[in-house]
Design a protein around this motif. Structure first.
Motif, short mmCIF file in Angstrom:
data_model
loop_
_atom_site.label_atom_id
_atom_site.label_comp_id
_atom_site.label_asym_id
_atom_site.label_seq_id
_atom_site.Cartn_x
_atom_site.Cartn_y
_atom_site.Cartn_z
N ARG A 155 1.61 6.57 -4.50
CA ARG A 155 1.75 7.24 -3.17
C ARG A 155 2.97 6.36 -2.04
NH1 ARG A 155 -3.64 10.31 -1.43
NH2 ARG A 155 -4.19 11.24 -3.69
N LEU A 156 2.67 5.12 -2.34
CA LEU A 156 3.54 4.29 -1.32
C LEU A 156 5.00 3.95 -2.08
CD1 LEU A 156 1.12 1.55 -0.56
CD2 LEU A 156 2.08 3.44 1.05
N ASP A 157 5.13 4.60 -3.18
CA ASP A 157 6.32 4.36 -4.01
C ASP A 157 6.73 2.81 -4.25
OD1 ASP A 157 8.49 5.30 -5.52
OD2 ASP A 157 9.80 5.36 -3.62
N ALA A 158 5.83 2.14 -4.73
CA ALA A 158 5.97 0.73 -4.77
C ALA A 158 5.38 0.38 -6.29
CB ALA A 158 4.94 -0.08 -3.74
N GLN A 159 5.95 -0.60 -6.98
CA GLN A 159 5.49 -1.15 -8.01
C GLN A 159 4.17 -2.05 -7.97
OE1 GLN A 159 7.06 -0.20 -10.90
NE2 GLN A 159 8.17 1.36 -9.74
N PRO A 160 3.50 -2.00 -9.04
CA PRO A 160 2.07 -2.85 -8.69
C PRO A 160 2.51 -4.12 -8.47
CG PRO A 160 1.93 -1.21 -10.45
CD PRO A 160 3.50 -1.01 -10.00
N GLU A 161 3.41 -4.76 -9.08
CA GLU A 161 3.67 -6.02 -8.92
C GLU A 161 4.27 -6.52 -7.67
OE1 GLU A 161 7.07 -4.12 -11.68
OE2 GLU A 161 4.80 -4.31 -11.40
N ASP A 162 4.67 -5.40 -6.75
CA ASP A 162 5.10 -5.79 -5.59
C ASP A 162 4.17 -5.58 -4.25
OD1 ASP A 162 7.76 -6.54 -6.33
OD2 ASP A 162 8.32 -4.16 -6.42
N CYS A 163 2.97 -5.70 -4.96
CA CYS A 163 1.79 -5.12 -3.81
C CYS A 163 0.67 -6.13 -3.96
CB CYS A 163 0.82 -3.81 -4.31
SG CYS A 163 1.82 -2.36 -4.40
N TYR A 164 0.38 -6.31 -2.64
CA TYR A 164 -0.93 -7.26 -2.50
C TYR A 164 -2.05 -6.38 -2.05
CZ TYR A 164 1.95 -11.79 -1.52
OH TYR A 164 2.41 -12.69 -1.73
N VAL A 165 -3.36 -6.63 -2.50
CA VAL A 165 -4.49 -5.86 -2.20
C VAL A 165 -5.14 -6.91 -1.25
CG1 VAL A 165 -6.79 -5.27 -3.04
CG2 VAL A 165 -4.66 -4.49 -4.21
N VAL A 166 -5.72 -6.39 -0.21
CA VAL A 166 -6.38 -7.26 0.76
C VAL A 166 -8.12 -6.40 0.86
CG1 VAL A 166 -6.73 -7.92 3.23
CG2 VAL A 166 -4.40 -7.30 2.06
N GLY A 167 -8.84 -7.29 0.17
CA GLY A 167 -10.08 -6.95 0.16
C GLY A 167 -11.25 -8.17 0.49
N ASP A 168 -12.38 -7.49 0.50
CA ASP A 168 -13.73 -8.60 0.83
C ASP A 168 -14.64 -8.71 0.16
OD1 ASP A 168 -16.35 -6.71 1.85
OD2 ASP A 168 -14.50 -5.65 1.70
N ALA A 169 -14.41 -7.91 -1.19
CA ALA A 169 -15.44 -8.07 -2.23
C ALA A 169 -14.86 -8.56 -3.69
CB ALA A 169 -16.16 -6.64 -2.46
N VAL A 170 -15.60 -9.13 -4.63
CA VAL A 170 -14.96 -9.34 -5.94
C VAL A 170 -14.58 -8.14 -6.51
CG1 VAL A 170 -16.48 -11.30 -5.98
CG2 VAL A 170 -17.34 -9.23 -6.85
N TRP A 171 -15.31 -6.93 -6.27
CA TRP A 171 -14.64 -5.70 -6.79
C TRP A 171 -13.31 -5.14 -6.76
CZ3 TRP A 171 -18.56 -6.02 -10.33
CH2 TRP A 171 -19.79 -6.21 -10.07
N ASP A 172 -12.98 -5.63 -5.39
CA ASP A 172 -11.87 -5.32 -4.94
C ASP A 172 -10.70 -6.26 -5.69
OD1 ASP A 172 -12.55 -3.43 -2.84
OD2 ASP A 172 -13.04 -5.42 -1.59
N LEU A 173 -10.94 -7.38 -5.90
CA LEU A 173 -10.09 -8.61 -6.47
C LEU A 173 -10.15 -8.19 -7.97
CD1 LEU A 173 -11.17 -11.70 -4.39
CD2 LEU A 173 -9.79 -9.49 -3.71
N LEU A 174 -11.16 -8.09 -8.53
CA LEU A 174 -11.03 -7.64 -9.86
C LEU A 174 -10.23 -6.47 -10.16
CD1 LEU A 174 -14.88 -8.47 -10.94
CD2 LEU A 174 -12.95 -9.55 -11.81
N ALA A 175 -10.18 -5.45 -9.42
CA ALA A 175 -9.63 -4.07 -9.78
C ALA A 175 -8.17 -4.36 -9.58
CB ALA A 175 -10.01 -2.98 -8.63
N ALA A 176 -7.80 -5.56 -8.65
CA ALA A 176 -6.55 -5.90 -8.04
C ALA A 176 -5.81 -6.32 -9.40
CB ALA A 176 -6.36 -6.60 -7.07
N ARG A 177 -6.54 -7.45 -9.92
CA ARG A 177 -5.92 -8.14 -11.09
C ARG A 177 -5.70 -7.03 -12.21
NH1 ARG A 177 -9.76 -12.95 -13.41
NH2 ARG A 177 -8.85 -14.00 -11.71
N ARG A 178 -6.71 -6.23 -12.35
CA ARG A 178 -6.49 -5.20 -13.49
C ARG A 178 -5.20 -4.05 -13.22
NH1 ARG A 178 -12.27 -2.72 -14.88
NH2 ARG A 178 -11.06 -2.16 -16.80
N ALA A 179 -4.78 -4.11 -11.80
CA ALA A 179 -3.76 -3.37 -11.52
C ALA A 179 -2.47 -4.05 -11.55
CB ALA A 179 -3.83 -2.86 -10.18
N ARG A 180 -2.64 -5.47 -11.89
CA ARG A 180 -1.32 -6.30 -11.83
C ARG A 180 -0.88 -6.51 -10.54
NH1 ARG A 180 -0.21 -2.45 -15.20
NH2 ARG A 180 1.97 -2.10 -14.17
N MET A 181 -1.97 -6.55 -9.73
CA MET A 181 -1.43 -6.90 -7.98
C MET A 181 -1.95 -8.28 -7.81
SD MET A 181 -2.18 -2.88 -6.79
CE MET A 181 -1.48 -1.63 -7.29
#
Length: 220
Positions: A155-181
């Motif tokens: 929706r942001l018209d951004a490539q996954p490798e150009d994104c940073y995910v900001v989160g507070d839980a391990v589940w956020d960071l695991l999901a980000a890794r799987r999204a290649r972010m």
């Protein structure tokens, strides 16, 4: 310039421990005793995944009907514990988002929460109309699956490798890794720095305020 994708609960708004207590009370009302710390370790998953994970821990596999009933009780108790007018942005969250808007930095929110439950939190943050917000009902699978973050990037018209995910839980960071972010961990949700780094965090900051002061470290 990278795009930033933010989790909501525990990252931008101070709601994590209200969720913990609401889930604990919901389990108690259903005759299931669960220690609060066990619940905290699962916050960040969707409600459905959460109830199944907690069920495994207490040795009582929940049916779909039981899981749905618990979700309904949780939502009621959460609204009672933390009414709409008591939702509180975490330190620095509003200022951080305001600067991103002012500078035209691409960003959005991706949360395991659902509307209308998340609306009061968005209002507390002053999220304007048109901001990209992806909630649980928008995707087939929740964290730790990558769907929420991938849909937000789309929706942001951004490539996954150009994104940073900001989160507070391990589940956020695991999901980000799987999204290649790449991911940024915040301590404001109660996880420790070692846990967040172990789950793949590129950087760990105390809260949104410290992240705001350190945007240059992310190339923003």
């Amino acid at each position: 310039m990278p795009a930033l994708i933010f989790d909501l609960d525990g990252t931008l708004v101070d709601t994590v421990y209200a969720h913990v207590f609401a889930w604990q009370k919901a389990m108690q009302e259903s005759g299931l005793a669960v220690d609060g710390w066990r619940i905290h370790r699962k916050i960040g998953m969707s409600g459905g995944l959460f109830t199944r994970a907690v069920g495994r821990e207490i040795g009582h596999e929940l049916t779909d009907e039981e899981a749905e009933a618990l979700q309904v009780i949780h939502d009621r108790l959460f609204r009672e514990l933390l009414p709409a007018d008591e939702r509180r942005p975490l330190p620095g969250a509003k200022d951080l988002l305001a600067e991103l808007r002012e500078r035209g930095v691409v960003h959005g929110i991706a949360t395991s929460g659902r509307r209308p439950s998340i609306d009061a939190s968005l209002d507390a943050l002053g999220i304007p109309e048109g901001t990209v917000v992806v909630e649980r009902g928008d995707v087939a699978r929740a964290k730790p699956e990558p769907d929420l973050f991938l849909e937000c990037a789309r929706r942001l018209d951004a490539q996954p490798e150009d994104c940073y995910v900001v989160g507070d839980a391990v589940w956020d960071l695991l999901a980000a890794r799987r999204a290649r972010m790449l991911s940024i961990g915040l301590l404001s949700g109660g996880y420790g720095a070692d846990e967040l780094q172990g789950s793949g965090a590129f950087r760990v900051y105390r809260d949104a305020a410290e992240l705001h002061a350190s945007l240059d470290e992310l190339g923003v």
